[in-house]
Design a protein around this motif. Structure first.
Motif, PDB file in Angstrom:
ATOM      1  N   GLU B 350      49.101  41.204 123.316  1.00 50.38           N
ATOM      2  CA  GLU B 350      48.290  42.373 122.985  1.00 50.38           C
ATOM      3  C   GLU B 350      46.874  42.106 123.488  1.00 50.38           C
ATOM      4  OE1 GLU B 350      49.820  44.859 120.872  1.00 50.38           O
ATOM      5  OE2 GLU B 350      48.130  46.194 121.298  1.00 50.38           O
ATOM      6  N   ALA B 351      46.473  42.818 124.536  1.00 50.61           N
ATOM      7  CA  ALA B 351      45.122  42.620 125.076  1.00 50.61           C
ATOM      8  C   ALA B 351      44.148  43.467 124.282  1.00 50.61           C
ATOM      9  CB  ALA B 351      45.087  43.022 126.546  1.00 50.61           C
ATOM     10  N   PRO B 352      43.008  42.886 123.883  1.00 48.42           N
ATOM     11  CA  PRO B 352      42.034  43.656 123.091  1.00 48.42           C
ATOM     12  C   PRO B 352      41.533  44.861 123.877  1.00 48.42           C
ATOM     13  CG  PRO B 352      41.168  41.479 123.674  1.00 48.42           C
ATOM     14  CD  PRO B 352      42.570  41.516 124.150  1.00 48.42           C
ATOM     15  N   LEU B 353      41.421  45.972 123.190  1.00 45.21           N
ATOM     16  CA  LEU B 353      40.911  47.242 123.735  1.00 45.21           C
ATOM     17  C   LEU B 353      41.867  47.891 124.738  1.00 45.21           C
ATOM     18  CD1 LEU B 353      37.158  46.326 124.389  1.00 45.21           C
ATOM     19  CD2 LEU B 353      38.067  47.603 122.468  1.00 45.21           C
ATOM     20  N   ILE B 354      42.788  47.133 125.284  1.00 47.78           N
ATOM     21  CA  ILE B 354      43.650  47.679 126.338  1.00 47.78           C
ATOM     22  C   ILE B 354      45.033  48.025 125.790  1.00 47.78           C
ATOM     23  CG2 ILE B 354      44.769  47.190 128.546  1.00 47.78           C
ATOM     24  CD1 ILE B 354      42.414  45.381 129.232  1.00 47.78           C
ATOM     25  N   LEU B 356      49.191  46.661 124.634  1.00 47.49           N
ATOM     26  CA  LEU B 356      50.275  45.705 124.826  1.00 47.49           C
ATOM     27  C   LEU B 356      50.601  45.551 126.298  1.00 47.49           C
ATOM     28  CD1 LEU B 356      52.557  43.979 123.529  1.00 47.49           C
ATOM     29  CD2 LEU B 356      53.971  46.038 123.597  1.00 47.49           C
ATOM     30  N   ILE B 357      50.757  44.291 126.725  1.00 52.98           N
ATOM     31  CA  ILE B 357      51.236  43.991 128.081  1.00 52.98           C
ATOM     32  C   ILE B 357      52.516  43.207 127.933  1.00 52.98           C
ATOM     33  CG2 ILE B 357      50.777  42.765 130.238  1.00 52.98           C
ATOM     34  CD1 ILE B 357      47.812  43.260 129.791  1.00 52.98           C
ATOM     35  N   GLU B 358      53.559  43.693 128.551  1.00 53.80           N
ATOM     36  CA  GLU B 358      54.853  43.003 128.476  1.00 53.80           C
ATOM     37  C   GLU B 358      55.464  42.954 129.862  1.00 53.80           C
ATOM     38  OE1 GLU B 358      57.599  44.623 125.611  1.00 53.80           O
ATOM     39  OE2 GLU B 358      59.306  43.619 126.546  1.00 53.80           O
ATOM     40  N   ILE B 359      55.850  41.757 130.291  1.00 52.72           N
ATOM     41  CA  ILE B 359      56.561  41.593 131.565  1.00 52.72           C
ATOM     42  C   ILE B 359      57.760  40.711 131.278  1.00 52.72           C
ATOM     43  CG2 ILE B 359      56.463  40.777 133.943  1.00 52.72           C
ATOM     44  CD1 ILE B 359      53.408  41.093 133.786  1.00 52.72           C
ATOM     45  N   GLY B 360      58.940  41.262 131.441  1.00 55.64           N
ATOM     46  CA  GLY B 360      60.133  40.484 131.160  1.00 55.64           C
ATOM     47  C   GLY B 360      61.319  41.021 131.927  1.00 55.64           C
ATOM     48  N   THR B 361      62.448  40.423 131.740  1.00 63.92           N
ATOM     49  CA  THR B 361      63.648  40.841 132.480  1.00 63.92           C
ATOM     50  C   THR B 361      64.186  42.170 131.970  1.00 63.92           C
ATOM     51  OG1 THR B 361      64.975  39.523 130.979  1.00 63.92           O
ATOM     52  CG2 THR B 361      64.353  38.499 133.076  1.00 63.92           C
ATOM     53  N   GLU B 362      63.806  42.530 130.735  1.00 66.60           N
ATOM     54  CA  GLU B 362      64.324  43.776 130.160  1.00 66.60           C
ATOM     55  C   GLU B 362      63.402  44.964 130.430  1.00 66.60           C
ATOM     56  OE1 GLU B 362      67.554  41.929 129.039  1.00 66.60           O
ATOM     57  OE2 GLU B 362      67.258  43.996 128.379  1.00 66.60           O
ATOM     58  N   ILE B 364      59.072  46.347 131.510  1.00 62.64           N
ATOM     59  CA  ILE B 364      57.661  46.131 131.843  1.00 62.64           C
ATOM     60  C   ILE B 364      56.876  47.185 131.089  1.00 62.64           C
ATOM     61  CG2 ILE B 364      55.911  46.434 133.627  1.00 62.64           C
ATOM     62  CD1 ILE B 364      57.696  45.138 135.591  1.00 62.64           C
ATOM     63  N   GLN B 365      55.818  46.734 130.412  1.00 59.83           N
ATOM     64  CA  GLN B 365      54.934  47.682 129.749  1.00 59.83           C
ATOM     65  C   GLN B 365      53.517  47.335 130.123  1.00 59.83           C
ATOM     66  OE1 GLN B 365      55.826  48.775 125.744  1.00 59.83           O
ATOM     67  NE2 GLN B 365      53.737  49.374 125.268  1.00 59.83           N
ATOM     68  N   LEU B 366      52.812  48.354 130.637  1.00 60.02           N
ATOM     69  CA  LEU B 366      51.420  48.141 131.038  1.00 60.02           C
ATOM     70  C   LEU B 366      50.559  49.198 130.361  1.00 60.02           C
ATOM     71  CD1 LEU B 366      51.987  47.527 134.857  1.00 60.02           C
ATOM     72  CD2 LEU B 366      51.406  45.814 133.138  1.00 60.02           C
ATOM     73  N   ILE B 369      49.807  53.080 131.485  1.00 61.26           N
ATOM     74  CA  ILE B 369      50.843  53.503 132.424  1.00 61.26           C
ATOM     75  C   ILE B 369      52.141  53.788 131.706  1.00 61.26           C
ATOM     76  CG2 ILE B 369      52.226  52.735 134.405  1.00 61.26           C
ATOM     77  CD1 ILE B 369      49.632  51.175 135.239  1.00 61.26           C
ATOM     78  N   GLY B 370      52.548  52.891 130.830  1.00 65.52           N
ATOM     79  CA  GLY B 370      53.749  53.174 130.057  1.00 65.52           C
ATOM     80  C   GLY B 370      54.733  52.038 130.100  1.00 65.52           C
ATOM     81  N   ARG B 371      55.907  52.309 129.546  1.00 60.07           N
ATOM     82  CA  ARG B 371      56.952  51.306 129.434  1.00 60.07           C
ATOM     83  C   ARG B 371      58.118  51.714 130.314  1.00 60.07           C
ATOM     84  NH1 ARG B 371      58.419  47.346 125.904  1.00 60.07           N
ATOM     85  NH2 ARG B 371      60.655  46.909 125.770  1.00 60.07           N
ATOM     86  N   PHE B 372      58.644  50.736 131.043  1.00 62.41           N
ATOM     87  CA  PHE B 372      59.798  50.987 131.913  1.00 62.41           C
ATOM     88  C   PHE B 372      60.860  49.949 131.644  1.00 62.41           C
ATOM     89  CE2 PHE B 372      57.969  54.264 134.495  1.00 62.41           C
ATOM     90  CZ  PHE B 372      56.609  54.005 134.510  1.00 62.41           C
ATOM     91  N   GLU B 373      62.055  50.432 131.340  1.00 62.70           N
ATOM     92  CA  GLU B 373      63.184  49.530 131.173  1.00 62.70           C
ATOM     93  C   GLU B 373      63.671  49.118 132.555  1.00 62.70           C
ATOM     94  OE1 GLU B 373      62.567  49.982 127.279  1.00 62.70           O
ATOM     95  OE2 GLU B 373      64.088  48.640 128.104  1.00 62.70           O
TER      96      GLU B 373
END
Lengths: 402, 480
Positions: B350-354, B356-362, B364-366, B369-373
């Motif tokens: 969880e980046a402050p002010l920005i 959740l950032i998630e990068i994984g095999t299942e 990507i969430q930026l 921009i949004g979340r992509f399965e």
């Protein structure tokens, strides 16, 4: 070719013209083949498989491979009919079949009925040649005309001990266009246009639903043919190293497509003009696709006044066109779309609930002047109603759940 | 209420578009010396885009004064800017005539060239006339316009303030009616403010007025494109032919005729920005770099994917200078490796002010921009159909394939011109991003439904046409 000819000043433009003409001829031949031998999406080959075959005379049953007829009727007749939607005789040239077990001792006839002669169907004996080919051409038959409402096959003269017959399928064969008709057909497909649709903003497919061709592909083929012919007539290894002729070919192809597109734009503009030109903003909505419900929405706006209110627009499909258009027309009223309401929806006294038809999860308890959403009730007063469109309610109080 | 308009209101609407346009154009014009071919179209093109975007952006901070006050303050600002831009510039009628004659190419001696020019201008004029009449008569038509972009504009126009649009659950908790909600409440607001702009001049909401900026955007894009083509060195005929190639694209025309979507704005901002970028790579002209950066800054403010498209500039910039190239390529490789490692290991924080950032095999969430399965989806068929089978782009899809082959062949043969390398990086990079989006994420559904692939390709089409023009210019001179 002689070097002197290739170096002549007239050779390059002539090679280009020859490439353009040659490509045009080649394209025409290809199109002729496509129109003669491919299916017209509007009139495709209709295959009637065994499950859609009905045995109207004789004894039998459906099997894995088809309709198996064990015995003829007492008069030796077997009659199999296909379940079809009525079609115009001019669109189809005849009937094909796949039958196992049919021997030469039995007569095969094609039977059909028109909308005018449903009680007296026509029949025609199928010749030995036609039996061998498995298809009968009816275009010369004067009775093959009008709207065909039924078609089938009759096997006459079956003996009691005769082999069972297996009817696998019947096929209605579309008419092939005459050579002289190909150019008009291709021109119609070229000019085919659906007009502005909801999908226009995502992609341009004006020719969807056209006969056989999509406009881009013939132009690509033409450009490729022209480039190939020019390459052969003026090959780079003979000193012809300019890209200009290929640029000209591309531009001609592009112009053909763009001229078509410009024509379509003009036709669509004409439709827009005929619908909306000269109308004020409100009149356009009453003339456009929302004309069925816009007057009711306008009445709602008049009833609610100019001060924005919160409106809970309840509809069975909040993502539907009608619901979202209603929301847009109600602006700047503060509209929230939903399929139902509950305590978490945030409804307050003074808010407005617009039940948009059709609905399946809401009941209006007229006796108690309440809207019922499952276990949750809203005390309301009815403000405005239009059968088939919806009802507007003002929230008086919010009940707690039972 | 969508009202009928008086002539004075229409005059105000016209002023709301023309005044910023003129101010922006004349300010830009001052940056270049007289006699530069293509400079007037460039100034007119970029002037409209920059002025209107600046105006719409400044509406937000100034809206505390009330929207209409803010609008007329900004118009006053544009008037003052115009006055400043024309100071010391009062050419005589003779000079004006001479400057207009300089627009007519001096090299168009042959009657054939002049005739072609006239025909092309006539054809383009007809196209714009048809599109203008569609904008004039057609009510607001496309779906996202009356569910998202124009909804906000209309609410703001009728309320006279920038009412906030919030998530549905926040709306439900606010009983005052001060906040609004739509499904796409989180989309950037700039396009809605562009739609709002002329209605503030009109005094009330009007769909035709709200759609006029789209028509202006297309005309300005055409002017900017032509100006950049002439500055690149293409002849007037070649530039106009390339412009015809751009303006003739059916899907681009559709986005003008059925105004209201954000894609035309991102296509224009991205295209004009990258054209300026390419000019900068070739000449080092800082004015072009400024144009590039100014417009690039608006990409994420126009559409969410604009933030992703910004990433294209990094490798393109790194390839510009030879001494940076190796470092640049190494950095790009490092980024890819790092991303790959994060993807394999799984990164989530969880980046402050920005956010959740998630990068994984299942997935990507930026942020923003949004979340992509994630998962591979075979979208080649629909990709090929959109680019090469449907009528969206005439023959441009095929030309792009040929152009890429030609460009790669030239690089393989040792050509290392910065503009060629950067241009190729931009084109290939955009195609890779689109591939990643529609083949590796759940966005493949949009491609299959045909709802967004064409529109995302539209973002890059103005630049693709310009890139092909740069290739043709070099190709035609070397093969003569």
């Amino acid at each position: 070719m002689k070097h002197s000819v290739l170096q002549a000043s007239w050779y390059r433009p002539l090679a280009l013209v020859a490439a353009l003409l040659g490509a045009t001829l080649g394209l025409w031949l290809l199109l002729a083949g496509v129109y003669l031998w491919s299916d017209d999406p509007a009139r495709p080959t209709i295959r009637i498989d065994a499950p859609e075959l009905q045995l109207t005379a004789g004894e039998g049953a459906q099997s894995e491979r088809g309709l198996r007829v064990e015995r003829a009727a007492s008069n030796g007749l077997i009659l199999v009919q296909g379940a079809i939607r009525p079609f115009e005789a001019r669109d189809y040239r005849g009937l094909g079949w796949r039958i196992d077990g049919l021997d030469q001792t039995r007569e095969l006839r094609v039977i059909w009925a028109t909308s005018v002669t449903t009680r007296k169907p026509f029949d025609r004996l199928i010749s030995p040649d036609e039996r061998r080919a498995g298809v009968v051409n009816l275009t010369d038959d004067p009775n093959w005309a009008g709207l065909i409402v039924g078609v089938g096959l009759a096997v006459v003269g079956s003996e009691p001990e005769a082999e069972p017959l297996l009817f696998e399928s019947l096929t209605l064969q579309p008419r092939r266009p005459a050579l002289s008709a190909i150019l008009p057909l291709a021109w119609n497909d070229w000019r085919h246009d659906l007009g502005w649709t909801g999908r226009s903003i995502n992609f341009t497919d004006a020719a969807e639903g056209a006969g056989r061709i999509r406009p881009l592909i013939p132009v690509v083929v033409w450009c490729a043919l022209a480039a190939l012919i020019h390459l052969l007539l003026a090959p780079p290894w003979r000193g012809f190293r300019t890209w200009t002729p290929y640029g000209v070919i591309l531009l001609v192809g592009w112009l053909a497509l763009d001229a078509r597109w410009q024509w379509l734009l003009l036709e669509r503009l004409d439709q827009t003009r005929s619908l909306y030109a000269g109308l004020e903003a409100d009149e356009r909505q009453r003339a456009g696709p929302d004309q069925g419900f816009y007057p009711f929405i306008a009445d709602i706006r008049a009833r609610l006044g100019t001060e924005p209110v919160r409106i809970f627009l309840v509809t069975s499909d909040p993502a539907s066109y009608g619901a979202n258009r209603a929301r847009y027309h109600l602006l700047p009223h503060n509209v929230r779309l939903s399929a139902t309401l509950d305590a978490a929806s945030g409804v307050e006294p003074g808010d407005v609930v617009f039940l948009m038809s059709p609905l399946d999860r809401t009941a209006h308890d007229r006796a108690r002047s309440e809207l019922v959403f499952g276990d949750w009730r809203l005390a309301v007063s009815s403000e405005l109603s239009q059968p088939g469109l919806g009802t507007l309610f003002r929230v008086k109080s919010v009940e707690s759940e039972d | 209420m969508d009202t009928s308009m008086t002539p004075i209101a229409w005059f105000a609407v016209a002023l709301s578009l023309l005044l910023p346009w003129l101010a922006g154009a004349l300010l830009l014009r001052r940056l270049w010396p007289d006699g530069t071919p293509g400079i007037w179209p460039l100034a007119l093109g970029y002037g409209y885009w920059l002025a209107l975007l600046v105006g719409a952006l400044l509406l937000y901070p100034l809206s505390v004064l009330g929207l209409r006050v803010a609008f007329w303050l900004l118009m006053l600002g544009f008037a003052l800017a115009l006055g400043w831009a024309v100071r010391d510039r009062r050419p005589s009628g003779r000079e004006t005539l001479q400057s207009l004659r300089s627009v007519w190419p001096r090299d168009a001696h042959e009657l054939g060239s002049r005739l072609l020019l006239v025909l092309l201008l006539g054809w383009l004029g007809l196209r714009f006339a048809v599109l203008a009449l569609e904008v004039w008569w057609q009510p607001l038509y496309p779906w996202d316009a009356w569910t998202t972009w124009a909804v906000r504009a209309r609410v703001w126009s009728e309320l006279g303030r920038l009412a906030p649009f919030v998530a549905p659950e926040v709306w439900a908790g606010d009983g005052t009616g001060a906040v609004y909600t739509i499904e796409a409440w989180h989309y950037p607001a700039l396009v809605s403010r562009l739609s709002l702009w002329p209605t503030l001049a009109a005094g009330d909401w009007n769909e035709t007025a709200a759609n006029l900026p789209w028509l202006g955007a297309a005309i300005a894009l055409a002017l900017g494109f032509y100006g950049q083509a002439r500055l690149w060195g293409a002849s007037a005929l070649t530039s106009l032919t390339a412009l015809w190639g751009l303006i003739s694209l059916p899907l681009l025309d559709t986005h003008v005729a059925l105004a209201g979507y954000a894609d035309l704005w991102l296509a224009g901002a991205l295209g004009l920005s990258l054209m300026a970028f390419l000019q900068w790579t070739r000449t080092g002209d800082k004015r072009q770099a400024a144009l590039c950066l100014a417009l690039a800054a608006t990409w994420p403010l126009l559409k969410l994917e604009g933030a992703v498209w910004l990433a294209l500039l990094v490798p393109a910039w790194m390839l510009v200078e030879a001494r940076r190239r190796r470092i640049g390529l190494s950095l790009i490789a490092a980024v890819f490796l790092g991303f790959g490692l994060a993807w394999l290991i799984g990164l989530r924080f969880e980046a402050p002010l920005i956010g959740l950032i998630e990068i994984g095999t299942e997935a990507i969430q930026l942020p923003f921009i949004g979340r992509f399965e994630l998962g591979y989806h075979d979208s080649w068929g629909v990709f090929a159909q959109t680019l090469l089978g449907l009528e969206n782009w005439h023959l441009l899809g095929y030309l792009l394939v040929v152009g890429l082959v030609v460009a790669l062949w030239r690089v393989a043969r040792g050509e290392r011109a910065p503009w060629l390398l950067s241009g190729l990086a931009l084109v290939l990079g955009s195609l890779m991003l689109l591939w990643g989006l529609f083949f590796l994420t759940d966005a493949h559904r949009w491609a299959e439904q045909g709802t967004s692939l064409g529109r995302l390709l539209l973002h890059f089409m103005p630049f693709y046409v310009f890139f092909l023009l740069t290739l043709w210019g070099r190709t035609s001179t070397t093969s003569a």
